[in-house]
Design a protein around this motif. Structure first.
Motif, short mmCIF file in Angstrom:
data_model
loop_
_atom_site.label_atom_id
_atom_site.label_comp_id
_atom_site.label_asym_id
_atom_site.label_seq_id
_atom_site.Cartn_x
_atom_site.Cartn_y
_atom_site.Cartn_z
N LYS A 150 -0.62 18.85 -64.99
CA LYS A 150 -1.06 17.47 -64.79
C LYS A 150 -1.21 17.14 -63.31
CE LYS A 150 0.33 14.14 -67.44
NZ LYS A 150 1.13 13.08 -68.15
N LEU A 151 -0.36 17.71 -62.48
CA LEU A 151 -0.39 17.41 -61.06
C LEU A 151 -1.58 18.03 -60.34
CD1 LEU A 151 3.40 17.79 -60.15
CD2 LEU A 151 2.14 15.67 -60.55
N GLY A 152 -2.08 19.13 -60.85
CA GLY A 152 -3.22 19.80 -60.21
C GLY A 152 -2.87 20.25 -58.80
N PRO A 153 -3.73 19.95 -57.81
CA PRO A 153 -3.48 20.41 -56.43
C PRO A 153 -2.29 19.71 -55.77
CG PRO A 153 -5.39 18.97 -56.51
CD PRO A 153 -5.03 19.25 -57.93
N LEU A 154 -1.75 18.65 -56.40
CA LEU A 154 -0.57 17.98 -55.85
C LEU A 154 0.72 18.64 -56.31
CD1 LEU A 154 -1.68 14.26 -56.39
CD2 LEU A 154 -2.06 15.71 -54.40
N GLY A 155 0.60 19.70 -57.12
CA GLY A 155 1.78 20.38 -57.63
C GLY A 155 1.75 21.86 -57.34
N LYS A 156 2.93 22.47 -57.34
CA LYS A 156 3.06 23.91 -57.14
C LYS A 156 4.21 24.39 -58.02
CE LYS A 156 3.95 27.44 -53.60
NZ LYS A 156 4.23 27.69 -52.16
N VAL A 157 3.97 25.44 -58.79
CA VAL A 157 4.97 25.93 -59.72
C VAL A 157 5.47 27.30 -59.28
CG1 VAL A 157 3.19 26.95 -61.23
CG2 VAL A 157 5.46 26.42 -62.16
N SER A 158 6.77 27.53 -59.44
CA SER A 158 7.39 28.81 -59.13
C SER A 158 8.31 29.19 -60.29
CB SER A 158 8.21 28.74 -57.83
OG SER A 158 7.44 28.25 -56.76
N LYS A 159 8.28 30.46 -60.69
CA LYS A 159 9.17 30.94 -61.74
C LYS A 159 10.59 31.04 -61.20
CE LYS A 159 6.27 31.58 -65.16
NZ LYS A 159 6.41 30.84 -66.44
N ARG A 160 11.55 30.67 -62.04
CA ARG A 160 12.96 30.74 -61.66
C ARG A 160 13.59 32.00 -62.23
NH1 ARG A 160 15.73 26.18 -60.16
NH2 ARG A 160 17.56 26.79 -61.39
N ASP A 161 14.49 32.61 -61.46
CA ASP A 161 15.25 33.74 -61.98
C ASP A 161 16.07 33.27 -63.18
OD1 ASP A 161 14.24 35.32 -59.97
OD2 ASP A 161 16.00 35.06 -58.66
N GLY A 162 15.97 33.97 -64.27
CA GLY A 162 16.73 33.58 -65.45
C GLY A 162 15.95 32.67 -66.39
N GLY A 163 14.72 32.31 -66.01
CA GLY A 163 13.88 31.51 -66.89
C GLY A 163 13.66 30.10 -66.37
N GLY A 164 12.61 29.48 -66.86
CA GLY A 164 12.27 28.13 -66.43
C GLY A 164 11.39 28.13 -65.18
N ASN A 165 11.04 26.94 -64.73
CA ASN A 165 10.12 26.80 -63.63
C ASN A 165 10.60 25.73 -62.65
OD1 ASN A 165 7.61 28.36 -64.82
ND2 ASN A 165 8.33 26.99 -66.45
N THR A 166 10.35 25.96 -61.37
CA THR A 166 10.52 24.95 -60.35
C THR A 166 9.14 24.39 -60.00
OG1 THR A 166 12.47 26.02 -59.39
CG2 THR A 166 11.29 24.45 -58.01
N ILE A 167 8.99 23.09 -60.14
CA ILE A 167 7.70 22.46 -59.89
C ILE A 167 7.84 21.48 -58.73
CG2 ILE A 167 5.89 20.98 -60.84
CD1 ILE A 167 6.64 22.13 -63.60
N GLN A 168 7.07 21.70 -57.68
CA GLN A 168 7.05 20.80 -56.53
C GLN A 168 5.89 19.82 -56.67
OE1 GLN A 168 7.68 22.66 -52.51
NE2 GLN A 168 7.44 24.57 -53.67
N PHE A 169 6.16 18.59 -56.31
CA PHE A 169 5.12 17.57 -56.17
C PHE A 169 5.11 17.14 -54.72
CE2 PHE A 169 4.32 12.95 -55.83
CZ PHE A 169 2.99 12.91 -56.24
N SER A 170 3.96 17.23 -54.08
CA SER A 170 3.85 16.83 -52.68
C SER A 170 2.51 16.13 -52.47
CB SER A 170 3.95 18.05 -51.75
OG SER A 170 3.97 17.65 -50.39
N ALA A 171 2.58 14.87 -52.05
CA ALA A 171 1.36 14.07 -51.91
C ALA A 171 1.53 13.07 -50.78
CB ALA A 171 1.04 13.34 -53.21
N GLU A 172 0.41 12.62 -50.24
CA GLU A 172 0.42 11.57 -49.23
C GLU A 172 -0.83 10.72 -49.38
OE1 GLU A 172 -0.60 13.08 -45.10
OE2 GLU A 172 0.23 14.90 -46.03
N ALA A 173 -0.71 9.46 -48.96
CA ALA A 173 -1.83 8.53 -49.09
C ALA A 173 -1.60 7.34 -48.18
CB ALA A 173 -1.99 8.05 -50.54
#
Length: 233
Positions: free
Chosen positions: A186-209
């Motif tokens: 949903k975040l598109g270019p405002l988001g970044k996903v990384s796989k976590r050791d042991g399962g699951g995901n870390t999702i960053q949201f970074s935006a400015e306006a």
């Protein structure tokens, strides 16, 4: 990289620098000590924002006050800053960003070790009114996050800088830990996903306006663009 692109993380890194463990910053206040917070003096020289609390740690009955200057006289307490939603009590752990006309002030502080709360107040004479602040994550996703109950959000760092008396630039950085990648999609270019050791995901949201305070008290935000993402371990 433009300086304003770094501001989203600058506040929490400043606060976190208290120690490698993100220690709590405490201050034992004197009975009549109302200490001006970082950036707390208004440009017009007639107002300031100051902190006061009780007990050994300074957190008992903690409040932030609008003060009249130069006499340093209490005018009123600021809403939504108290001993229930602060992590630190030291005045240097709170940051105020005043508009150039001294009619609006943003106050930032840690509610949790990696969670920064940003309050926006409209100033009219000796009164401060809490106004509904901007929320880029809400604008993008259509939902707000309750920092007290949403355990999926691990980091939240908003930062506001003034460009003109009623215009500002806002950066937001958040980190979520989730089982799936639906949020990142949903975040598109405002988001970044990384796989976590042991399962699951870390999702960053970074935006400015850029944003603008309208005469009726509402806020109009421009289109958010991607901000800075961190390389997470």
């Amino acid at each position: 990289m433009p300086c304003r692109a770094i501001l989203a993380l600058a506040l929490i890194f400043t606060l976190a620098a208290l120690s490698p463990a993100f220690a709590t910053a405490e201050h034992r206040y004197g009975k009549n000590e109302y200490a001006i917070i970082q950036g707390g003096r208004a440009p017009n020289g007639k107002l300031s924002v100051a902190a006061h609390g009780g007990g050994e740690s300074g957190s008992e009955g903690f409040r932030i006050y609008l003060m009249a200057e130069p006499g340093h006289r209490r005018l009123m307490t600021l809403d939504n800053v108290n001993d229930d939603n602060i992590l630190d009590s030291a005045p240097d752990a709170f940051h105020a960003a005043w508009s150039q006309d001294s009619r609006t002030v943003a106050v930032s502080f840690r509610s949790e070790r990696h969670i920064v709360t940003l309050n926006l107040y409209a100033i009219d004479g000796g009164r401060a009114r809490l106004v509904a602040g901007p929320d880029l994550f809400r604008d993008v996703t259509g939902r707000s996050v309750d920092i007290k109950t949403d355990g999926d959000m691990r980091t939240s760092v908003p930062a506001l800088t003034w460009q003109a008396p009623r215009r500002f630039h806002l950066t937001e950085y958040r980190v979520f830990v989730l089982d799936d990648t639906a949020l990142a999609d949903k975040l598109g270019p405002l988001g970044k996903v990384s796989k976590r050791d042991g399962g699951g995901n870390t999702i960053q949201f970074s935006a400015e306006a850029d944003g603008e305070l309208l005469p009726d008290g509402r806020i109009r935000m421009g289109k958010p663009v991607p901000g800075r993402f961190e390389e997470l371990e």
